[in-house]
Design an enzyme around this catalytic site. Structure first.
Site, mmCIF file in Angstrom:
data_model
loop_
_atom_site.group_PDB
_atom_site.id
_atom_site.type_symbol
_atom_site.label_atom_id
_atom_site.label_comp_id
_atom_site.label_asym_id
_atom_site.label_seq_id
_atom_site.Cartn_x
_atom_site.Cartn_y
_atom_site.Cartn_z
ATOM 1 N N LYS A 168 41.219 38.416 27.448
ATOM 2 C CA LYS A 168 40.751 37.145 28.035
ATOM 3 C C LYS A 168 39.184 37.396 28.184
ATOM 4 O O LYS A 168 38.286 36.425 27.753
ATOM 5 C CB LYS A 168 41.301 36.801 29.349
ATOM 6 N N ASP A 210 42.943 29.834 30.005
ATOM 7 C CA ASP A 210 41.470 30.109 30.201
ATOM 8 C C ASP A 210 40.608 30.035 29.156
ATOM 9 O O ASP A 210 39.480 29.520 29.396
ATOM 10 C CB ASP A 210 41.471 31.481 30.778
ATOM 11 N N ASN A 256 41.404 27.309 36.266
ATOM 12 C CA ASN A 256 41.239 28.075 37.337
ATOM 13 C C ASN A 256 40.531 29.447 36.501
ATOM 14 O O ASN A 256 40.742 30.597 36.762
ATOM 15 C CB ASN A 256 42.593 28.624 37.941
ATOM 16 N N ARG A 310 37.923 29.346 45.518
ATOM 17 C CA ARG A 310 37.291 30.772 45.167
ATOM 18 C C ARG A 310 35.713 30.639 45.161
ATOM 19 O O ARG A 310 35.141 29.890 44.725
ATOM 20 C CB ARG A 310 37.843 31.356 43.496
ATOM 21 N N SER A 366 32.325 40.832 40.170
ATOM 22 C CA SER A 366 31.424 40.954 39.073
ATOM 23 C C SER A 366 31.079 40.018 38.262
ATOM 24 O O SER A 366 30.085 39.960 37.655
ATOM 25 C CB SER A 366 31.943 42.249 38.330
ATOM 26 N N ASP A 419 42.692 43.897 38.081
ATOM 27 C CA ASP A 419 43.857 43.106 37.344
ATOM 28 C C ASP A 419 45.105 43.817 37.195
ATOM 29 O O ASP A 419 46.506 43.837 37.560
ATOM 30 C CB ASP A 419 43.493 42.391 36.175
ATOM 31 N N GLU A 446 43.505 34.480 41.881
ATOM 32 C CA GLU A 446 44.428 33.106 41.568
ATOM 33 C C GLU A 446 45.266 32.817 42.854
ATOM 34 O O GLU A 446 45.395 31.803 43.082
ATOM 35 C CB GLU A 446 45.432 33.535 40.514
ATOM 36 N N HIS A 465 49.639 34.198 37.276
ATOM 37 C CA HIS A 465 50.273 34.647 36.040
ATOM 38 C C HIS A 465 50.545 36.182 36.341
ATOM 39 O O HIS A 465 51.678 36.789 35.835
ATOM 40 C CB HIS A 465 49.284 34.790 34.789
ATOM 41 N N ARG A 466 49.830 36.971 36.993
ATOM 42 C CA ARG A 466 50.001 38.422 36.986
ATOM 43 C C ARG A 466 51.303 38.889 37.989
ATOM 44 O O ARG A 466 52.099 39.614 37.768
ATOM 45 C CB ARG A 466 48.868 39.145 37.480
ATOM 46 N N LYS A 525 48.037 31.100 31.587
ATOM 47 C CA LYS A 525 46.686 31.578 32.139
ATOM 48 C C LYS A 525 46.191 32.449 31.009
ATOM 49 O O LYS A 525 44.917 32.141 30.595
ATOM 50 C CB LYS A 525 46.461 31.935 33.400
HETATM 51 O O1 LIG Z 1 34.668 39.608 34.216
HETATM 52 C C1 LIG Z 1 35.742 39.192 33.795
HETATM 53 O O2 LIG Z 1 36.239 38.972 32.661
HETATM 54 C C2 LIG Z 1 36.570 39.593 34.705
HETATM 55 C C3 LIG Z 1 36.424 40.283 36.111
HETATM 56 C C4 LIG Z 1 37.249 40.476 37.182
HETATM 57 O O3 LIG Z 1 36.941 39.783 38.292
HETATM 58 P P1 LIG Z 1 35.958 40.294 39.504
HETATM 59 O O4 LIG Z 1 34.709 40.689 39.060
HETATM 60 O O5 LIG Z 1 35.918 38.761 40.305
HETATM 61 O O6 LIG Z 1 36.962 41.353 40.247
HETATM 62 C C5 LIG Z 1 38.655 40.330 36.995
HETATM 63 O O7 LIG Z 1 39.692 40.382 37.818
HETATM 64 C C6 LIG Z 1 38.659 39.117 35.814
HETATM 65 O O8 LIG Z 1 40.147 38.676 35.549
HETATM 66 C C7 LIG Z 1 38.001 39.103 34.812
HETATM 67 C C1 LIG Z 2 41.342 37.222 38.425
HETATM 68 C C2 LIG Z 2 41.836 36.711 37.146
HETATM 69 O O1 LIG Z 2 41.233 35.587 36.445
HETATM 70 P P1 LIG Z 2 39.917 34.965 36.590
HETATM 71 O O2 LIG Z 2 39.097 35.315 35.138
HETATM 72 O O3 LIG Z 2 40.091 33.616 36.817
HETATM 73 O O4 LIG Z 2 39.020 35.798 37.641
HETATM 74 C C3 LIG Z 2 42.887 37.279 36.431
HETATM 75 O O5 LIG Z 2 42.946 37.036 34.970
HETATM 76 O O6 LIG Z 2 43.701 38.097 36.863
#
Ligand SMILES: O=C(O)C1=C[C@@H](OP(=O)(O)O)[C@@H](O)[C@H](O)C1
Ligand SMILES: C=C(OP(=O)(O)O)C(=O)O
Length: 425
Positions: free
Chosen positions: A22, A49, A93, A123, A170, A313, A341, A385-386, A411
């Site tokens: 993703k 997504d 989302n 969020r 991040s 995750d 989520e 989803h998780r 998702k």
């Molecule tokens: O940059 C990314 O692809 C992601 C960063 C993470 O979020 P955070 O940086 O909010 O922890 C992760 O939880 C999310 O599923 C995907």
């Molecule tokens: C936190 C997640 O998704 P998002 O990219 O919407 O932050 C996730 O996929 O666990």
């Protein structure tokens, strides 16, 4: 509401070919749309997504041709020009669509309204909007300060020195980094607070490099990006398998016995969530490592005490592995589970207790003691989803379980339960 009753699984065996990541899919699609020229993206993830990112890009005039399985895309890069969409951009989302698009559109001529599902409105996005506003962006909160939805009056930003808070997500830094080459001048981004989920920044810098942009990273504290650049198409780009999705199969093989070969991630993976497999080795899983695949077998599982900030995750999967490990498991430094989520710390604690575990839910940690006896219960999945995927581990451990709203896996992994059933005995 739909429910899925999972019967006890005695063994798992076989090969799982992971769907695309993703995190990589959405970054690659956005940069392919911004660069000049055509990019062929292979092993693209087909999930909600990604659909939201694709839908937004198409509304802004980017032409994308997908194959029938929606796993290959030909993206015609617009060279940085995006049309003002006639409607709001609905991003579900999907954090990986909402946050990067906010930054990129703030520095793109045009008017954009970014909306999402109700949970997206809970969020936070203030840290990103603050940094962009300090750089001169014109962004308005349409409902609540610091939260989506947003209205953006895009204009080319000049760049400069800016601070961004990295302590909640991040993705805010990822967004700013991806937008920075499009600013008229150079930028110097300073991190305020402790940067969380660091490995996702490596994913961002890696994809930017593939599209011809180098970022100077001074110890994850200061990032320098040259302005007035155009992303360059790499021609063809392969999306690595999703390392977070791999976590469920690593866990399944470790819990149930049998052997699973997981294709698409391995010792050369660019995703931090591959770290989950190393954690599972500490827990007791037997893993053979190859460049782009791993083979996992059961071991004697014992609880561990880990800082999971780098793998937020995949670490959720450890919370259900804990049900079958000897002794307690502690997962620490995961405050931001609360802003994903759902409030994942609270949701995991609640559902693990229903199964029979003894759980301590801290402000930024969770401690789990395995149940003495398992209850057969309905697991609420909170549109997360998780949570649905994690609790399938109860069946993998030989106990019946019912998953409410199993389609919420759409998702990131719409076919998850089919793939699980294909390797289950
Ligand atoms: O940059 C990314 O692809 C992601 C960063 C993470 O979020 P955070 O940086 O909010 O922890 C992760 O939880 C999310 O599923 C995907
Ligand atoms: C936190 C997640 O998704 P998002 O990219 O919407 O932050 C996730 O996929 O666990």
């Amino acid at each position: 509401m739909e429910q899925l009753r999972l019967q006890p699984i005695s063994k798992v065996n076989g090969v799982v070919t992971l769907p695309g990541s993703k995190s990589l899919s959405n970054r690659i699609l956005l940069l392919a749309a911004l660069c000049k020229g055509q990019t062929k993206v292979t092993n693209l993830l087909d999930s909600d997504d990604i659909r939201h990112m694709l839908g937004a890009l198409e509304q802004m005039g980017v032409s994308v041709t997908l194959n029938e399985e929606k796993t290959e895309a030909l993206v015609n890069g617009q060279g940085g020009v995006l049309n003002t969409p006639s409607n709001e951009l609905f991003l579900g989302n999907a954090g990986t669509a909402y946050r990067p698009l906010t930054a990129v559109l703030a520095t793109t001529q045009g008017e954009f309204t970014l909306v999402g599902e109700p949970r997206m409105e809970e969020r936070p996005i203030g840290h990103l909007v603050d940094a962009l506003s300090d750089l001169g962006a014109d962004i308005t909160y349409l409902k609540t300060k610091d939260y989506p939805p947003l209205k953006i009056a895009g204009k080319r930003l000049t760049g400069g020195k800016v601070e961004i808070d990295g302590s909640i997500s991040s993705q805010f830094l990822t967004a700013l980094l991806m937008a920075a080459p499009l600013f008229a001048g150079d930028s110097e981004i300073h991190i305020k607070g402790e940067l969380v989920s660091k490995p996702y920044i490596d994913i961002t810098l890696g994809v930017m490099r593939q599209f011809g942009v180098d970022v100077d990273n001074e110890n994850y504290q200061v990032f320098r990006v040259k302005g007035n650049q155009q992303y360059q198409s790499p021609g063809e780009i392969l999306v690595e398998g999703d390392a977070s999705s791999a976590s469920y199969f690593v866990a399944a093989a470790a819990i149930a016995g049998g052997e699973i070969e997981i294709r698409g991630v391995g010792s050369k993976s660019v995703q931090g969530d591959i770290g989950f497999a190393h954690v599972m080795e500490q827990v007791g899983a037997q893993i053979d490592w190859h460049d782009d695949r791993i083979v996992v077998r059961k071991g004697e599982l014992k609880g561990v005490d880990i800082d999971a900030n780098a793998i937020p995750d995949a670490a959720m999967t450890l919370a259900t592995v804990a049900l079958f490990a000897k002794g307690p498991t502690a997962i620490r430094n995961i405050y931001n589970w609360r802003v994903k989520e759902t409030d994942r710390l609270n949701a995991m604690a609640t559902e693990l207790r229903k199964v029979g575990a003894t759980v301590v839910e801290g402000h930024d940690f969770i401690e789990i003691e395995p149940p003495k006896t398992f209850n057969v219960v309905d697991i609420d999945t909170y549109n997360d989803h998780r949570i649905a995927m994690c609790f399938s581990m109860v069946a993998v451990g030989g106990k019946e379980i019912i998953i409410n709203d199993p389609k919420c896996t759409a998702k990131t992994f719409p076919t998850y339960f089919d793939v699980l059933s294909s390797i289950s005995e």
